[in-house]
Write a protein that holds these residues in place. Structure first.
Motif, mmCIF file in Angstrom:
data_model
loop_
_atom_site.group_PDB
_atom_site.id
_atom_site.type_symbol
_atom_site.label_atom_id
_atom_site.label_comp_id
_atom_site.label_asym_id
_atom_site.label_seq_id
_atom_site.Cartn_x
_atom_site.Cartn_y
_atom_site.Cartn_z
ATOM 1 N N LEU A 174 0.685 -1.172 0.090
ATOM 2 C CA LEU A 174 0.481 0.368 -0.264
ATOM 3 C C LEU A 174 0.861 1.899 0.009
ATOM 4 O O LEU A 174 0.520 2.037 -0.170
ATOM 5 C CB LEU A 174 -0.665 0.010 1.182
ATOM 6 C CG LEU A 174 -2.434 -1.046 1.315
ATOM 7 C CD1 LEU A 174 -2.590 -1.132 3.290
ATOM 8 C CD2 LEU A 174 -2.672 -1.037 0.250
ATOM 9 N N ASP A 175 1.911 1.313 0.145
ATOM 10 C CA ASP A 175 3.065 2.369 -0.027
ATOM 11 C C ASP A 175 2.745 2.626 -1.107
ATOM 12 O O ASP A 175 3.510 3.910 -1.367
ATOM 13 C CB ASP A 175 4.308 1.858 0.620
ATOM 14 C CG ASP A 175 5.615 0.753 -1.010
ATOM 15 O OD1 ASP A 175 4.418 -0.428 -1.243
ATOM 16 O OD2 ASP A 175 5.740 0.755 -1.406
ATOM 17 N N ALA A 176 2.509 2.502 -2.403
ATOM 18 C CA ALA A 176 2.782 2.841 -3.880
ATOM 19 C C ALA A 176 1.792 3.870 -4.299
ATOM 20 O O ALA A 176 1.403 4.466 -5.596
ATOM 21 C CB ALA A 176 3.470 2.342 -4.489
ATOM 22 N N VAL A 177 0.393 3.803 -3.522
ATOM 23 C CA VAL A 177 -0.843 4.427 -3.881
ATOM 24 C C VAL A 177 -0.407 5.711 -3.704
ATOM 25 O O VAL A 177 -0.026 5.778 -2.859
ATOM 26 C CB VAL A 177 -2.371 3.843 -3.172
ATOM 27 C CG1 VAL A 177 -3.308 4.958 -3.381
ATOM 28 C CG2 VAL A 177 -2.225 2.956 -3.428
ATOM 29 N N LYS A 178 -0.960 7.082 -5.167
ATOM 30 C CA LYS A 178 -0.359 8.523 -4.518
ATOM 31 C C LYS A 178 -1.957 8.908 -5.396
ATOM 32 O O LYS A 178 -2.734 7.947 -6.118
ATOM 33 C CB LYS A 178 0.418 8.870 -5.109
ATOM 34 C CG LYS A 178 1.731 8.364 -4.063
ATOM 35 C CD LYS A 178 3.096 8.867 -5.198
ATOM 36 C CE LYS A 178 4.577 8.318 -3.947
ATOM 37 N NZ LYS A 178 5.752 9.287 -4.607
ATOM 38 N N VAL A 179 -1.980 10.335 -4.848
ATOM 39 C CA VAL A 179 -2.959 10.681 -5.792
ATOM 40 C C VAL A 179 -2.366 11.670 -6.762
ATOM 41 O O VAL A 179 -1.448 12.282 -6.110
ATOM 42 C CB VAL A 179 -3.088 11.258 -4.854
ATOM 43 C CG1 VAL A 179 -4.893 12.794 -5.514
ATOM 44 C CG2 VAL A 179 -4.617 10.889 -4.301
ATOM 45 N N ASN A 180 -2.894 12.068 -7.562
ATOM 46 C CA ASN A 180 -2.103 13.238 -9.723
ATOM 47 C C ASN A 180 -2.388 14.765 -8.833
ATOM 48 O O ASN A 180 -3.410 15.027 -7.492
ATOM 49 C CB ASN A 180 -1.961 13.028 -10.808
ATOM 50 C CG ASN A 180 -3.740 12.787 -10.838
ATOM 51 O OD1 ASN A 180 -4.516 12.903 -10.471
ATOM 52 N ND2 ASN A 180 -3.939 11.234 -11.784
ATOM 53 N N THR A 182 -3.489 -5.690 -2.868
ATOM 54 C CA THR A 182 -2.974 -5.605 -1.164
ATOM 55 C C THR A 182 -2.838 -6.789 -1.076
ATOM 56 O O THR A 182 -3.019 -7.979 -0.933
ATOM 57 C CB THR A 182 -4.291 -4.764 -0.466
ATOM 58 O OG1 THR A 182 -4.901 -6.224 0.292
ATOM 59 C CG2 THR A 182 -4.765 -4.130 -0.751
ATOM 60 N N GLY A 183 -1.935 -6.955 -0.014
ATOM 61 C CA GLY A 183 -0.908 -8.335 1.073
ATOM 62 C C GLY A 183 -1.548 -8.622 2.432
ATOM 63 O O GLY A 183 -1.610 -9.412 3.355
ATOM 64 N N VAL A 198 -9.806 -0.853 -0.443
ATOM 65 C CA VAL A 198 -9.129 -0.838 0.288
ATOM 66 C C VAL A 198 -7.658 0.150 -0.424
ATOM 67 O O VAL A 198 -6.467 0.608 -0.477
ATOM 68 C CB VAL A 198 -8.452 -2.183 0.740
ATOM 69 C CG1 VAL A 198 -6.956 -1.400 1.572
ATOM 70 C CG2 VAL A 198 -8.828 -2.846 1.744
ATOM 71 N N ALA A 199 -7.418 -1.356 -1.998
ATOM 72 C CA ALA A 199 -5.891 -0.371 -2.538
ATOM 73 C C ALA A 199 -6.225 0.974 -2.851
ATOM 74 O O ALA A 199 -4.824 1.092 -3.696
ATOM 75 C CB ALA A 199 -5.942 -1.780 -3.539
ATOM 76 N N THR A 200 -7.045 0.868 -3.155
ATOM 77 C CA THR A 200 -7.064 2.450 -4.166
ATOM 78 C C THR A 200 -7.861 3.422 -3.265
ATOM 79 O O THR A 200 -8.123 4.650 -3.592
ATOM 80 C CB THR A 200 -8.600 2.290 -5.342
ATOM 81 O OG1 THR A 200 -9.418 1.800 -4.631
ATOM 82 C CG2 THR A 200 -7.840 1.272 -6.337
ATOM 83 N N THR A 201 -7.778 3.303 -1.853
ATOM 84 C CA THR A 201 -8.146 4.251 -1.344
ATOM 85 C C THR A 201 -7.091 5.066 -1.063
ATOM 86 O O THR A 201 -5.785 4.386 -0.273
ATOM 87 C CB THR A 201 -8.958 3.828 0.472
ATOM 88 O OG1 THR A 201 -9.729 3.088 -0.087
ATOM 89 C CG2 THR A 201 -9.325 4.872 1.261
#
Length: 544
Positions: A335-341, A354-355, A412-415
Motif C-alpha cells: 500500500l506504499d505506492a498508492v498516490k494521488v495525482n 494488497t497483501g 482498500v488498495a485504491t483508498t
C-alpha cells in the motif's frame, strides 16, 4: 363520423399492460402456475383485442340431451346444428354469423372450422358469432377438451340446461362456479320448459336462480325456453341482442379474465410494506466487511508507518537511522505506492492488489462473519414478504459473492491514505536536526584537529571564546547533542499524535470505501428487489 370508442373498452388495454408488467416483475417470485396462467390471459387478451370490437362471440354450451343444438337452430332460424342421436361426432364447434362477411381471421384464431352466414336473420343480432359447442359431458375426451378451450376464449356464455339436470354437479363444479367472475357475460337458459307440469315452471326458475346466486352468479341472466315449441325464444333473442348491441361483451369478458387472475396474483404477492435497510444494520454489515477486508490491519500499519517515517525524518540523526533498518509496514501490505495525482485522482498504474489477505478470498472465519452479516441484512429487508420474494431478496444479496473479496481488496488498495501529505512540519525539525548535527560535527572536528596538531608538535588551534569555562568547540558538541536529543523527544511526541490522527483518518476513509462496495454490491441489489416488489404491488393494483 368516427365511431365513438367505448370507455370500458379503453380500460381493458391498460389493465392488460398492467397485468403484463406484473407478470414480468413477479417472474420467478410468485406462484409459477399462476404466472403461467396470467401470461396466457395476457396473450389471448391481446389477440382478442386485435380483432374488431363490433363482433361478439357467444358460445352455446350444454350437456347431452339438454337441447343445446335445437336452441342453436331456434335462435338462428336454421337447421345447421344436428340435434339428438344424429348429432355429428366431430369434436369441433360450429359457427353461425349474423352479418355480411364471415370474420374468418377471428374464427381462425378460435380454430372453428365450420362457418355459416345467417341470412335474413334479426338485424339486431348483427355482429354476433354464435358457436355450437360439443357436449361438455361427452364421453369423448376430445369433445370436453374443445369446450374447455373455447370457454377460455369466447366473449359470452349461454349454458343450456334441462329441468332434469339443471343442478348437475358436473356443470356447476366444472364450469359455473369457476366462472363466477364472468357472471356478467353469462346466461343460463332452462330449455324444455314445455315438459314441466303446469305450475312448476316458476318454482323451478326460483330454485335455479337461488342455486346460481349461492354460487356467486347473481349477475348471470336467466330465462326459460322451449326450442321445440318456440316458447321464450324471442325473449332469449331479445336479451342476446341487448347484450351485444352496446359492444361491451368482449371488453367485459376480457376485463373479467384480467381482474380474476390479477386478484389471485395480488393475494400471492401480498400487501407487505418493506422498509429500507436501517443504518444500524448497514453499519454492522460494513463492520463485518471491513474486518474481512483488513481495515484494522491497514489502520495499524498506517500508525506504525507514520511512527517510523516521522522518526526517520525528525529524530536525532545519530540514532534514528536504526528505524530505517525495519521494513515499512505499508510496503509489506503493498500500500506504499498508492498516490494521488495533481487532479486529485488515483494513479491507475499504482493501483494493485494488497497483501492484507493472502490468496483470492476470505479465510473461513472472515467468510462466516460476512455470510452472517449479509444474511442478517437480507432477513431484515425481506421480513413480511412472501416466501418467493424473500428468496429473491436473499439471492440478490448474494449475487456478487464471488466478486466481493476482490472488490473489497481493490477498495482498500485504491483508498487514498494521504501518507504523502500533512507532514510539512517534518522539514522544519529535519533542518534543525541537521543544523545541530552539523554543529556537533564541526565542534568535534575542531577539537580533534587541535589534538592532532598538538600530537604532531604543531601550534594548537585557538579554541575561540569560552563560556563558563567551556570552549566554543566543546559548547558546540555538548549543545548540539543535548538540543538534538531534546528536539527528538519533542518530535517523537508530535509524531505520535500525527500517527494516531492519520490512523484514525485511514479507518474513516477505508470504512467509507468499504461502505461504497457494500452499497453497490449488497444494499443496492436488495433495495432494487424491494422496489421491484412495490412496483409489482402497484402494477397488480392497476390490473385489478
Amino acid at each position: 363520423m368516427a365511431r365513438r370508442t367505448n370507455p370500458d373498452r379503453q380500460g381493458v388495454p391498460e389493465k392488460v399492460r398492467a397485468l403484463a408488467e406484473t407478470v414480468e416483475l413477479a417472474e420467478g417470485r410468485a406462484d409459477e402456475e399462476l404466472i403461467s396462467r396470467a401470461r396466457r390471459v395476457v396473450g389471448h387478451t391481446d389477440k382478442r383485442l386485435a380483432f374488431s370490437g363490433d363482433i361478439t362471440v357467444v358460445a352455446l354450451a350444454g350437456a347431452t340431451g339438454s337441447g343445446k343444438s335445437s336452441t342453436f337452430n331456434a335462435l338462428s332460424g336454421t337447421q345447421l346444428a344436428v340435434p339428438g342421436i344424429t348429432r355429428p361426432t366431430t369434436s369441433k364447434a360450429m359457427a353461425a354469423f349474423w352479418g355480411d362477411e364471415v370474420p374468418n381471421d377471428l374464427l381462425d384464431w378460435l380454430e372453428v372450422p365450420t362457418r355459416h352466414v345467417v341470412t335474413g336473420g334479426d338485424p339486431a343480432l348483427k355482429g354476433l358469432v354464435l358457436l355450437d359447442l360439443p357436449d361438455h359431458d361427452s364421453t369423448e375426451l376430445a369433445h370436453r377438451a374443445e369446450v374447455d378451450r373455447l370457454v377460455q376464449l369466447v366473449d359470452m356464455f349461454i349454458w343450456v340446461v334441462d329441468p332434469q339436470k339443471y343442478a348437475d354437479a358436473a356443470l356447476h363444479d366444472r364450469y359455473l362456479k369457476p366462472l363466477a367472475q364472468h357472471a356478467e357475460v353469462m346466461m343460463v337458459v332452462l330449455n324444455q320448459a314445455d315438459r314441466l307440469p303446469e305450475g312448476h315452471l316458476e318454482p323451478t326458475m326460483r330454485d335455479l336462480r337461488a342455486l346460481l346466486d349461492s354460487e356467486g352468479l347473481q349477475k348471470a341472466q336467466l330465462c326459460a325456453v322451449s326450442a321445440l315449441t318456440g316458447f321464450g325464444i324471442d325473449e332469449l333473442r331479445s336479451q342476446l341482442a341487448t347484450a351485444i348491441q352496446n359492444k361491451q361483451m368482449a371488453a367485459k369478458r376480457l376485463e373479467a379474465d384480467v381482474v380474476q387472475v390479477a386478484r389471485e396474483l395480488s393475494e400471492d404477492i401480498g400487501h407487505a410494506d418493506p422498509q429500507e435497510i436501517g443504518k444500524a444494520r448497514e453499519a454492522q454489515l460494513n463492520k463485518a466487511l471491513g474486518e474481512a477486508a483488513g481495515v484494522g490491519v491497514v489502520s495499524e500499519a498506517v500508525l506504525k508507518a507514520m511512527r517510523r517515517r516521522g522518526t526517520l525524518a525528525t529524530g536525532w540523526p545519530a540514532v534514528s537511522w536504526i528505524k530505517g533498518l525495519k521494513p515499512d509496514p505499508l510496503k509489506r501490505l503493498h500500500l506504499d505506492a498508492v498516490k494521488v495525482n495533481k487532479k486529485q485522482e488515483l494513479e491507475p498504474a499504482r493501483v494493485q492488489r494488497t497483501g492484507v489477505n493472502r490468496g483470492s478470498g476470505f479465510n473461513g472465519v472472515q467468510q462466516a462473519r460476512v455470510d452472517s452479516a449479509v444474511r442478517a441484512v437480507a432477513d431484515e429487508a425481506s421480513q413480511g414478504l412472501p416466501r418467493g420474494w424473500q428468496d429473491a431478496v436473499r439471492k440478490a444479496s448474494r449475487q456478487h459473492d464471488q466478486l466481493l473479496p476482490d472488490e473489497l481488496d481493490r477498495a482498500v488498495a485504491t483508498t487514498d491514505l494521504a501518507m504523502d501529505r500533512g507532514q510539512g512540519w517534518w522539514k522544519i525539525f529535519q533542518v534543525l536536526q541537521w543544523i545541530l548535527i552539523s554543529a556537533v560535527v564541526v565542534g568535534a572536528g575542531w577539537l580533534a584537529l587541535r589534538m592532532a596538531l598538538i600530537y604532531f608538535g604543531f601550534p594548537p588551534l585557538d579554541l575561540g571564546p569560552t563560556y563558563r569555562g567551556f570552549a566554543l568547540p566543546t559548547l558546540m558538541v555538548m549543545g548540539g547533542v543535548g538540543a538534538g536529543i531534546l528536539l527528538a523527544a519533542v518530535s517523537r511526541f508530535l509524531v505520535e499524535l500525527a500517527a494516531k490522527r492519520k490512523a484514525a483518518r485511514a479507518t474513516h476513509v477505508l470504512e467509507k470505501s468499504i461502505g461504497e462496495v457494500s452499497r453497490q454490491r449488497i444494499i443496492d441489489p436488495i433495495n432494487a428487489e424491494l422496489r421491484r416488489y412495490e412496483q409489482a404491488q402497484q402494477a397488480v393494483a392497476r390490473a385489478r
